[in-house]
Design a protein around this motif. Structure first.
Motif, PDB file in Angstrom:
ATOM      1  N   VAL A 293      -2.244   4.892   7.963  1.00  0.00           N
ATOM      2  CA  VAL A 293      -3.168   4.832   9.091  1.00  0.00           C
ATOM      3  C   VAL A 293      -4.260   3.843   8.700  1.00  0.00           C
ATOM      4  O   VAL A 293      -4.970   4.050   7.722  1.00  0.00           O
ATOM      5  CB  VAL A 293      -3.761   6.214   9.409  1.00  0.00           C
ATOM      6  CG1 VAL A 293      -4.792   6.107  10.528  1.00  0.00           C
ATOM      7  CG2 VAL A 293      -2.642   7.185   9.820  1.00  0.00           C
ATOM      8  N   THR A 294      -4.371   2.741   9.447  1.00  0.00           N
ATOM      9  CA  THR A 294      -5.233   1.644   9.046  1.00  0.00           C
ATOM     10  C   THR A 294      -6.116   1.179  10.206  1.00  0.00           C
ATOM     11  O   THR A 294      -5.825   1.450  11.376  1.00  0.00           O
ATOM     12  CB  THR A 294      -4.390   0.456   8.531  1.00  0.00           C
ATOM     13  OG1 THR A 294      -3.757  -0.214   9.640  1.00  0.00           O
ATOM     14  CG2 THR A 294      -3.298   0.918   7.567  1.00  0.00           C
ATOM     15  N   SER A 295      -7.187   0.482   9.852  1.00  0.00           N
ATOM     16  CA  SER A 295      -8.100  -0.010  10.886  1.00  0.00           C
ATOM     17  C   SER A 295      -8.930  -1.152  10.338  1.00  0.00           C
ATOM     18  O   SER A 295      -8.984  -1.383   9.130  1.00  0.00           O
ATOM     19  CB  SER A 295      -9.045   1.110  11.353  1.00  0.00           C
ATOM     20  OG  SER A 295      -9.941   1.488  10.314  1.00  0.00           O
ATOM     21  N   VAL A 296      -9.595  -1.850  11.255  1.00  0.00           N
ATOM     22  CA  VAL A 296     -10.571  -2.862  10.862  1.00  0.00           C
ATOM     23  C   VAL A 296     -11.776  -2.765  11.796  1.00  0.00           C
ATOM     24  O   VAL A 296     -11.632  -2.444  12.979  1.00  0.00           O
ATOM     25  CB  VAL A 296      -9.978  -4.289  10.879  1.00  0.00           C
ATOM     26  CG1 VAL A 296      -9.814  -4.799  12.319  1.00  0.00           C
ATOM     27  CG2 VAL A 296     -10.823  -5.264  10.068  1.00  0.00           C
ATOM     28  N   CYS A 297     -12.970  -2.978  11.230  1.00  0.00           N
ATOM     29  CA  CYS A 297     -14.186  -3.087  12.025  1.00  0.00           C
ATOM     30  C   CYS A 297     -14.403  -1.832  12.892  1.00  0.00           C
ATOM     31  O   CYS A 297     -14.329  -0.715  12.403  1.00  0.00           O
ATOM     32  CB  CYS A 297     -14.108  -4.372  12.849  1.00  0.00           C
ATOM     33  SG  CYS A 297     -15.685  -4.999  13.435  1.00  0.00           S
ATOM     34  N   HIS A 298     -14.628  -2.002  14.204  1.00  0.00           N
ATOM     35  CA  HIS A 298     -14.828  -0.853  15.084  1.00  0.00           C
ATOM     36  C   HIS A 298     -13.565  -0.010  15.255  1.00  0.00           C
ATOM     37  O   HIS A 298     -13.635   1.113  15.756  1.00  0.00           O
ATOM     38  CB  HIS A 298     -15.326  -1.313  16.456  1.00  0.00           C
ATOM     39  CG  HIS A 298     -16.735  -1.825  16.431  1.00  0.00           C
ATOM     40  ND1 HIS A 298     -17.026  -3.167  16.304  1.00  0.00           N
ATOM     41  CD2 HIS A 298     -17.930  -1.191  16.486  1.00  0.00           C
ATOM     42  CE1 HIS A 298     -18.340  -3.334  16.304  1.00  0.00           C
ATOM     43  NE2 HIS A 298     -18.917  -2.161  16.408  1.00  0.00           N
TER      44      HIS A 298
ATOM     45  N   GLY B 235     -10.811   4.951  15.749  1.00  0.00           N
ATOM     46  CA  GLY B 235      -9.552   5.657  15.940  1.00  0.00           C
ATOM     47  C   GLY B 235      -9.248   6.663  14.853  1.00  0.00           C
ATOM     48  O   GLY B 235      -8.385   7.531  15.015  1.00  0.00           O
ATOM     49  N   LEU B 236      -9.962   6.567  13.714  1.00  0.00           N
ATOM     50  CA  LEU B 236      -9.740   7.465  12.581  1.00  0.00           C
ATOM     51  C   LEU B 236     -10.769   8.582  12.508  1.00  0.00           C
ATOM     52  O   LEU B 236     -10.505   9.646  11.941  1.00  0.00           O
ATOM     53  CB  LEU B 236      -9.784   6.687  11.256  1.00  0.00           C
ATOM     54  CG  LEU B 236      -8.552   5.918  10.808  1.00  0.00           C
ATOM     55  CD1 LEU B 236      -8.148   4.836  11.803  1.00  0.00           C
ATOM     56  CD2 LEU B 236      -8.773   5.316   9.425  1.00  0.00           C
ATOM     57  N   LEU B 237     -11.945   8.344  13.058  1.00  0.00           N
ATOM     58  CA  LEU B 237     -13.082   9.238  12.837  1.00  0.00           C
ATOM     59  C   LEU B 237     -12.829  10.685  13.243  1.00  0.00           C
ATOM     60  O   LEU B 237     -13.280  11.613  12.574  1.00  0.00           O
ATOM     61  CB  LEU B 237     -14.323   8.708  13.571  1.00  0.00           C
ATOM     62  CG  LEU B 237     -14.879   7.371  13.064  1.00  0.00           C
ATOM     63  CD1 LEU B 237     -16.059   6.932  13.924  1.00  0.00           C
ATOM     64  CD2 LEU B 237     -15.268   7.453  11.593  1.00  0.00           C
TER      65      LEU B 237
ATOM     66  N   LEU C   2      -2.902   8.884  21.039  1.00  0.00           N
ATOM     67  CA  LEU C   2      -2.964   8.019  19.862  1.00  0.00           C
ATOM     68  C   LEU C   2      -3.170   8.848  18.592  1.00  0.00           C
ATOM     69  O   LEU C   2      -2.631   8.517  17.533  1.00  0.00           O
ATOM     70  CB  LEU C   2      -4.087   6.998  20.012  1.00  0.00           C
ATOM     71  CG  LEU C   2      -3.864   5.913  21.066  1.00  0.00           C
ATOM     72  CD1 LEU C   2      -5.103   5.049  21.216  1.00  0.00           C
ATOM     73  CD2 LEU C   2      -2.648   5.054  20.718  1.00  0.00           C
ATOM     74  N   GLN C   3      -3.944   9.921  18.709  1.00  0.00           N
ATOM     75  CA  GLN C   3      -4.140  10.797  17.556  1.00  0.00           C
ATOM     76  C   GLN C   3      -2.826  11.457  17.135  1.00  0.00           C
ATOM     77  O   GLN C   3      -2.521  11.560  15.941  1.00  0.00           O
ATOM     78  CB  GLN C   3      -5.194  11.860  17.877  1.00  0.00           C
ATOM     79  CG  GLN C   3      -6.603  11.290  17.979  1.00  0.00           C
ATOM     80  CD  GLN C   3      -7.627  12.318  18.425  1.00  0.00           C
ATOM     81  OE1 GLN C   3      -7.277  13.391  18.931  1.00  0.00           O
ATOM     82  NE2 GLN C   3      -8.896  12.001  18.255  1.00  0.00           N
ATOM     83  N   SER C   4      -2.052  11.864  18.121  1.00  0.00           N
ATOM     84  CA  SER C   4      -0.754  12.489  17.841  1.00  0.00           C
ATOM     85  C   SER C   4       0.195  11.505  17.164  1.00  0.00           C
ATOM     86  O   SER C   4       0.896  11.861  16.200  1.00  0.00           O
ATOM     87  CB  SER C   4      -0.143  13.000  19.152  1.00  0.00           C
ATOM     88  OG  SER C   4       1.150  13.524  18.929  1.00  0.00           O
ATOM     89  N   ILE C   5       0.216  10.269  17.650  1.00  0.00           N
ATOM     90  CA  ILE C   5       1.050   9.224  17.047  1.00  0.00           C
ATOM     91  C   ILE C   5       0.602   8.959  15.613  1.00  0.00           C
ATOM     92  O   ILE C   5       1.424   8.889  14.694  1.00  0.00           O
ATOM     93  CB  ILE C   5       0.983   7.934  17.885  1.00  0.00           C
ATOM     94  CG1 ILE C   5       1.671   8.132  19.236  1.00  0.00           C
ATOM     95  CG2 ILE C   5       1.624   6.764  17.134  1.00  0.00           C
ATOM     96  CD1 ILE C   5       1.397   7.012  20.235  1.00  0.00           C
TER      97      ILE C   5
ATOM     98  N   ASN D 289      -8.402  19.992   9.842  1.00  0.00           N
ATOM     99  CA  ASN D 289      -9.287  19.268   8.931  1.00  0.00           C
ATOM    100  C   ASN D 289      -9.304  17.787   9.276  1.00  0.00           C
ATOM    101  O   ASN D 289      -8.275  17.207   9.622  1.00  0.00           O
ATOM    102  CB  ASN D 289      -8.819  19.437   7.483  1.00  0.00           C
ATOM    103  CG  ASN D 289      -8.758  20.892   7.063  1.00  0.00           C
ATOM    104  OD1 ASN D 289      -9.718  21.631   7.236  1.00  0.00           O
ATOM    105  ND2 ASN D 289      -7.617  21.315   6.534  1.00  0.00           N
ATOM    106  N   TYR D 290     -10.466  17.167   9.161  1.00  0.00           N
ATOM    107  CA  TYR D 290     -10.557  15.733   9.410  1.00  0.00           C
ATOM    108  C   TYR D 290      -9.752  14.965   8.367  1.00  0.00           C
ATOM    109  O   TYR D 290      -9.869  15.230   7.168  1.00  0.00           O
ATOM    110  CB  TYR D 290     -12.009  15.255   9.394  1.00  0.00           C
ATOM    111  CG  TYR D 290     -12.794  15.687  10.609  1.00  0.00           C
ATOM    112  CD1 TYR D 290     -12.552  15.115  11.863  1.00  0.00           C
ATOM    113  CD2 TYR D 290     -13.767  16.680  10.510  1.00  0.00           C
ATOM    114  CE1 TYR D 290     -13.258  15.525  12.984  1.00  0.00           C
ATOM    115  CE2 TYR D 290     -14.493  17.085  11.632  1.00  0.00           C
ATOM    116  CZ  TYR D 290     -14.225  16.504  12.859  1.00  0.00           C
ATOM    117  OH  TYR D 290     -14.922  16.908  13.978  1.00  0.00           O
ATOM    118  N   LEU D 291      -8.943  14.030   8.830  1.00  0.00           N
ATOM    119  CA  LEU D 291      -8.091  13.252   7.936  1.00  0.00           C
ATOM    120  C   LEU D 291      -8.918  12.409   6.971  1.00  0.00           C
ATOM    121  O   LEU D 291      -8.486  12.124   5.851  1.00  0.00           O
ATOM    122  CB  LEU D 291      -7.171  12.349   8.762  1.00  0.00           C
ATOM    123  CG  LEU D 291      -5.746  12.132   8.240  1.00  0.00           C
ATOM    124  CD1 LEU D 291      -5.012  13.452   8.133  1.00  0.00           C
ATOM    125  CD2 LEU D 291      -4.986  11.197   9.174  1.00  0.00           C
ATOM    126  N   ILE D 292     -10.111  12.003   7.402  1.00  0.00           N
ATOM    127  CA  ILE D 292     -10.947  11.139   6.560  1.00  0.00           C
ATOM    128  C   ILE D 292     -11.800  11.934   5.566  1.00  0.00           C
ATOM    129  O   ILE D 292     -12.448  11.338   4.698  1.00  0.00           O
ATOM    130  CB  ILE D 292     -11.870  10.240   7.406  1.00  0.00           C
ATOM    131  CG1 ILE D 292     -12.815  11.078   8.275  1.00  0.00           C
ATOM    132  CG2 ILE D 292     -11.050   9.277   8.259  1.00  0.00           C
ATOM    133  CD1 ILE D 292     -13.883  10.257   9.011  1.00  0.00           C
TER     134      ILE D 292
END
Length: 228
Positions: free
Chosen positions: A131-136, A140-142, A117-120, A150-153
């Protein structure tokens, strides 16, 4: 309007690890987001770390409304999302303009370190996608890193389910980590509003929502970008 699709990520985890308590996908975080895309005529697919069956968090069934239930009852959602979700190896990132990580506590175990999933996600991001998310789903981004490690966030403003919300939910002691702590450790600016109120933010190609009440807002921010 883009002709590319959006990839919706769902969990396969059925229990809070180390307990007998059931968890899984928080239903509305998938249906409300997907419904917004549907209204905007943006196609989407569902994927999960293992593919196939996706469990529902039983608590999420207490927080449904007519639209959530109507979407849940469609054969398309029951087949493509809950029964036959795609495996990551069945996904070609080039076909997607965005990836969206749904929540439910289960994701805290199968999203953070899933390399496929990280590769995708990274491929979509590097192709100027979102790259989007909601709640918990922020789990997937952390731990996402770019090709330089480097961390994307890092340096980005993001949000997700807060520590106070975990306390209110009664799950602070059973979760494997706290979103805010990991986000800040990895260099992000963790933003929040009052517990269980709609809140979503965009920082560049990252769009994140705080809690289950923020799924539609995340979708609307994404659609606005894809419509440009």
């Amino acid at each position: 309007m883009t002709t590319k699709k959006v990839l919706i990520v769902l969990t396969n985890v059925t229990r809070y690890q180390g307990t007998d308590d059931a968890t899984g996908l928080w239903l509305g975080e998938a249906t409300e987001f997907a419904e917004e895309l549907q209204r905007a005529n943006i196609p989407f697919d569902y994927v999960s770390p293992k593919g196939g069956f996706v469990p529902l968090d039983p608590r999420s069934m207490k927080y449904t409304d007519k639209s959530i239930m109507a979407f849940y009852e469609t054969p398309d959602f029951q087949q493509r999302a809950l029964t036959h979700s795609l495996r990551p190896d069945q996904v070609n990132p080039a076909n997607y303009a965005a990836i969206y990580f749904t929540g439910g506590h289960g994701v805290m175990w199968d999203f953070p370190n899933n390399r496929e999933l990280q590769s995708i996600s990274l491929a979509i991001y590097q192709n100027n996608g979102f790259v989007t998310s909601v709640c918990h789903g922020v789990a997937g981004l952390l731990n996402l890193k770019d090709d330089q490690g480097n961390y994307l966030i890092a340096g980005k403003s993001i949000t997700g389910f807060t520590t106070m919300e975990e306390v209110i939910a009664g799950k602070k002691r059973v979760v494997p980590f706290l979103n805010k702590q990991v986000a800040q450790k990895h260099g992000a600016h963790f933003k929040k509003k009052r517990a269980y109120r709609e809140f979503a933010i965009q920082d560049g190609q990252l769009i994140t929502g705080q809690n289950p009440f923020s799924a539609r807002k995340v979708a609307q921010l994404l659609i606005a970008n894809l419509s440009k």
